[in-house]
Scaffold this motif. Structure first.
Motif, PDB file in Angstrom:
ATOM      1  N   UNK A  17       0.822  -1.207   0.000  1.00  0.00           N
ATOM      2  CA  UNK A  17       0.000   0.000   0.000  1.00  0.00           C
ATOM      3  C   UNK A  17       0.862   1.265   0.000  1.00  0.00           C
ATOM      4  N   UNK A  18       0.199   2.404  -0.232  1.00  0.00           N
ATOM      5  CA  UNK A  18       0.879   3.673  -0.466  1.00  0.00           C
ATOM      6  C   UNK A  18       1.909   4.004   0.609  1.00  0.00           C
ATOM      7  N   UNK A  19       1.501   4.059   1.866  1.00  0.00           N
ATOM      8  CA  UNK A  19       2.416   4.479   2.931  1.00  0.00           C
ATOM      9  C   UNK A  19       3.630   3.559   3.036  1.00  0.00           C
ATOM     10  N   UNK A  20       3.389   2.235   2.973  1.00  0.00           N
ATOM     11  CA  UNK A  20       4.498   1.283   3.052  1.00  0.00           C
ATOM     12  C   UNK A  20       5.401   1.387   1.830  1.00  0.00           C
ATOM     13  N   UNK A  21       4.791   1.553   0.655  1.00  0.00           N
ATOM     14  CA  UNK A  21       5.573   1.651  -0.574  1.00  0.00           C
ATOM     15  C   UNK A  21       6.456   2.892  -0.566  1.00  0.00           C
ATOM     16  N   UNK A  67       4.975   3.144 -12.046  1.00  0.00           N
ATOM     17  CA  UNK A  67       5.358   1.744 -12.243  1.00  0.00           C
ATOM     18  C   UNK A  67       4.671   0.785 -11.261  1.00  0.00           C
ATOM     19  N   UNK A  68       4.578   1.157  -9.979  1.00  0.00           N
ATOM     20  CA  UNK A  68       3.897   0.277  -9.020  1.00  0.00           C
ATOM     21  C   UNK A  68       2.394   0.240  -9.308  1.00  0.00           C
ATOM     22  N   UNK A  69       1.804   1.404  -9.590  1.00  0.00           N
ATOM     23  CA  UNK A  69       0.367   1.454  -9.883  1.00  0.00           C
ATOM     24  C   UNK A  69       0.037   0.881 -11.259  1.00  0.00           C
ATOM     25  N   UNK A  70       1.026   0.755 -12.122  1.00  0.00           N
ATOM     26  CA  UNK A  70       0.795   0.094 -13.418  1.00  0.00           C
ATOM     27  C   UNK A  70       0.496  -1.386 -13.198  1.00  0.00           C
ATOM     28  N   UNK A  71       1.118  -1.969 -12.188  1.00  0.00           N
ATOM     29  CA  UNK A  71       0.842  -3.369 -11.844  1.00  0.00           C
ATOM     30  C   UNK A  71      -0.398  -3.506 -10.981  1.00  0.00           C
ATOM     31  N   UNK A  72      -0.639  -2.514 -10.140  1.00  0.00           N
ATOM     32  CA  UNK A  72      -1.784  -2.555  -9.221  1.00  0.00           C
ATOM     33  C   UNK A  72      -2.590  -1.268  -9.351  1.00  0.00           C
ATOM     34  N   UNK A  73      -3.363  -1.143 -10.425  1.00  0.00           N
ATOM     35  CA  UNK A  73      -4.097   0.114 -10.682  1.00  0.00           C
ATOM     36  C   UNK A  73      -5.143   0.448  -9.637  1.00  0.00           C
ATOM     37  N   UNK A  75      -4.548   0.831  -6.595  1.00  0.00           N
ATOM     38  CA  UNK A  75      -3.925   1.682  -5.587  1.00  0.00           C
ATOM     39  C   UNK A  75      -4.237   3.155  -5.858  1.00  0.00           C
ATOM     40  N   UNK A  76      -4.348   3.927  -4.779  1.00  0.00           N
ATOM     41  CA  UNK A  76      -4.648   5.345  -4.946  1.00  0.00           C
ATOM     42  C   UNK A  76      -3.425   6.105  -5.437  1.00  0.00           C
ATOM     43  N   UNK A  77      -3.700   7.190  -6.162  1.00  0.00           N
ATOM     44  CA  UNK A  77      -2.641   8.060  -6.667  1.00  0.00           C
ATOM     45  C   UNK A  77      -2.110   8.912  -5.519  1.00  0.00           C
ATOM     46  N   UNK A  78      -0.779   9.006  -5.417  1.00  0.00           N
ATOM     47  CA  UNK A  78      -0.163   9.817  -4.361  1.00  0.00           C
ATOM     48  C   UNK A  78      -0.003  11.239  -4.878  1.00  0.00           C
ATOM     49  N   UNK A  79      -0.924  12.124  -4.493  1.00  0.00           N
ATOM     50  CA  UNK A  79      -0.824  13.535  -4.865  1.00  0.00           C
ATOM     51  C   UNK A  79       0.430  14.131  -4.229  1.00  0.00           C
ATOM     52  N   UNK A 133      -0.110   7.756 -17.491  1.00  0.00           N
ATOM     53  CA  UNK A 133      -1.347   7.005 -17.254  1.00  0.00           C
ATOM     54  C   UNK A 133      -1.091   5.503 -17.076  1.00  0.00           C
ATOM     55  N   UNK A 134      -0.940   5.045 -15.825  1.00  0.00           N
ATOM     56  CA  UNK A 134      -0.649   3.628 -15.562  1.00  0.00           C
ATOM     57  C   UNK A 134      -1.771   2.676 -15.955  1.00  0.00           C
ATOM     58  N   UNK A 135      -2.960   3.187 -16.270  1.00  0.00           N
ATOM     59  CA  UNK A 135      -4.058   2.305 -16.683  1.00  0.00           C
ATOM     60  C   UNK A 135      -3.928   1.858 -18.134  1.00  0.00           C
ATOM     61  N   UNK A 136      -3.007   2.465 -18.884  1.00  0.00           N
ATOM     62  CA  UNK A 136      -2.800   2.109 -20.289  1.00  0.00           C
ATOM     63  C   UNK A 136      -1.524   1.298 -20.450  1.00  0.00           C
ATOM     64  N   UNK A 137      -1.495   0.467 -21.505  1.00  0.00           N
ATOM     65  CA  UNK A 137      -0.300  -0.341 -21.760  1.00  0.00           C
ATOM     66  C   UNK A 137       0.910   0.540 -22.029  1.00  0.00           C
TER      67      UNK A 137
END
Length: 523
Positions: A17-21, A67-73, A75-79, A133-137
């Motif tokens: 998760x975000x904080x740990x990452x 890169x991390x959210x590309x694998x796990x979309x 996850x929330x975006x870290x503003x 945009x991590x949701x795209x290839x």
């Protein structure tokens, strides 16, 4: 299907998760460059130290947000604000807080303070991650201007590349990269745009020669190699991690010389293995993986895979010189074979199942590369047509008309760039420039094939030929057609079926030259 910089998305219990990452990434990348213990604030906030910390934090933001959210979309975006707070509250070394004015303001420790260098780096990295945009290839880069040149140096086998370690970001592997504006001495503003019909910046510069010279100069500077000992292989456009909505022109060059001891030669298969998989291993004690150490190389992963899996023709200009022509270094080849055998053995279902998976993956990759290439072809085709239109306008408008003035203004920055990289007397250039278009019967038609046809068109100030190459349905032959337009003719020619696209174009060019010879005699 494998994700860029990692594998397929895992289950929920594998997600960091975000904080740990953020904590893990900051501990890995940022803490090593922070001052230790009680430090003098003025010394710690020197411009050089602030820039170093900002670079490390910039990489941290993109590794999580893209890169991390590309694998796990999921996850929330870290503003920027969320990232600053997470980083400052979880990191063991509290000295990071002095570099984050945003976090200090939120904690009441620096009310009214402006953005720090590190704050700005975090904001920039968040903006870049949103555009990628991590949701795209992969990102759509067709309209992105080029702001950076990169060079991948390959040895004679094309199985080993040359890397730097820690030169850009501490603890991170990288290839040679150079900001275009910096390379040109900051004499020009902005990136290298190419204006289209809608006056928006395009993805490629109007003068690729400038980028090539920057690439060769950077290699000479970093390695001491002479450009006469470097050989151009190919070029690719990839996304940049430095600026929002910007692209990088990647040049592949072949080298033969012994390399500087500060640089590292690494087998491509070993490098790709390091940069594949997840950003984190989420076990009893989560930790970062080797992917983090390859952060700067992740945009080039697809190119590296393509180079590794390609069968390079020994007889081509891209292969090693004949006096050297061993196929592959035995040590590297053994390493590659061992890795391949291990991968096959790991697959369930045996060799047949594994081959089916490989065929499917190869088809997916090839289709994507085909589609990307076709999109680029359309853009480049439109662009070259616009160039031809403006060339013909200058040749037709013999005086300095408003049309000509507009064209000169449009490309003013580009020819200034050429002057910076390769200075030449403007008077000398005007004295040697041919601006007269020739009639067909005036042209010299003594040469043949593609290059000769191009030369004739250039000498005669004709529009350059346009080729179309299509494969046969069986997939074992190619046929090309060519179209050529001049001031007093409009011709097309088909070539014969050939084994390679290059041979097919040559055949079409030969038939076109025959038509030109015949028409010139008739006229």
């Amino acid at each position: 299907m494998e994700e860029e910089g990692g594998g397929a998305s895992g289950s929920e219990d594998e997600v960091v998760q975000l904080e740990d990452a953020v904590e893990l990434l900051v501990e890995h990348l940022v803490v090593p460059v922070l001052p230790r213990g009680q430090v003098d604030r003025e010394v710690a906030l020197s411009p050089a130290t602030q820039e170093t910390v900002a670079r490390q934090v910039h990489a941290t933001v993109l590794l999580y947000n893209y890169y991390h959210r590309k694998q796990f979309p999921q996850l929330e975006f870290a503003s920027p604000d969320r990232f600053c707070m997470s980083a400052s509250l979880t990191v063991s070394n509290k000295n990071l807080l002095m570099y984050l004015n945003q976090a200090q303001n939120r904690l009441g420790n620096g009310v009214g303070a402006g953005l720090s260098v590190t704050d700005k780096a975090i904001i920039d990295a968040c903006d870049i991650a949103e555009v990628l945009d991590p949701t795209k290839d992969s990102p759509e880069m067709i309209m992105w201007p080029i702001s950076k040149v990169a060079v991948l140096l390959l040895n004679r086998t094309k199985k080993v590349c040359l890397l730097e370690h820690g030169s850009k970001t501490k603890g991170i592997w990288s290839i040679f990269e150079k900001d275009i504006k910096t390379a040109l001495g900051g004499s020009l503003s902005g990136d290298m745009p190419l204006q289209g019909s809608n006056n928006k910046s395009m993805a490629l510069p109007s003068e690729p020669y400038v980028l090539q010279q920057i690439a060769y100069s950077e290699v000479e500077l970093k390695t001491g190699m002479k450009r006469t000992n470097l050989r151009f292989v190919e070029e690719h456009r990839v996304y940049s991690l430095s600026k929002k909505g910007r692209a990088t022109m990647l040049f592949l060059l072949h080298y033969d010389e012994t390399v500087d001891s500060k640089l590292k030669e690494m087998p491509l298969d070993a490098l790709i293995e390091r940069m594949s998989g997840p950003i984190f291993e989420n076990g009893l004690y989560p930790r970062t993986t080797s992917v983090v150490e390859c952060y700067h190389l992740l945009p080039y992963k697809e190119v590296l895979l393509n180079v590794l899996n390609r069968d390079w023709p020994l007889g081509s200009s891209l292969s090693a010189p004949k006096e050297q022509t061993p196929d592959v270094d035995p040590v590297i080849n053994d390493h590659a074979l061992k890795n391949q055998k291990e991968k096959v053995n790991e697959k369930s279902g045996g060799i047949t199942s594994n081959m089916d998976v490989q065929k499917y993956a190869a088809l997916q990759l090839l289709r994507k590369m085909r589609d990307d290439t076709l999109r680029e072809h359309f853009v480049l085709g439109d662009r070259s047509a616009e160039y031809e239109m403006e060339i013909q306008t200058i040749l037709t408008e013999t005086e300095m008309t408003p049309k000509v003035t507009s064209i000169l203004k449009k490309y003013e920055n580009s020819w200034k760039m050429m002057g910076v990289v390769n200075p030449i007397s403007s008077v000398e250039g005007c004295q040697t420039m041919n601006i007269k278009r020739k009639k067909l019967k005036e042209a010299i038609l003594l040469r043949n094939r593609c290059q000769e046809l191009d030369d004739i068109c250039r000498e005669s100030n004709w529009i350059l030929p346009r080729y179309k190459v299509l494969p046969s349905v069986t997939g074992d032959m190619y046929q090309a057609s060519v179209h050529l337009t001049g001031p007093d003719f409009n011709l097309s020619a088909d070539g014969d079926m050939k084994v390679t696209p290059h041979e097919a174009r040559d055949s079409a060019a030969s038939n076109m030259l025959s038509q030109l010879q015949q028409k010139a005699r008739e006229d």
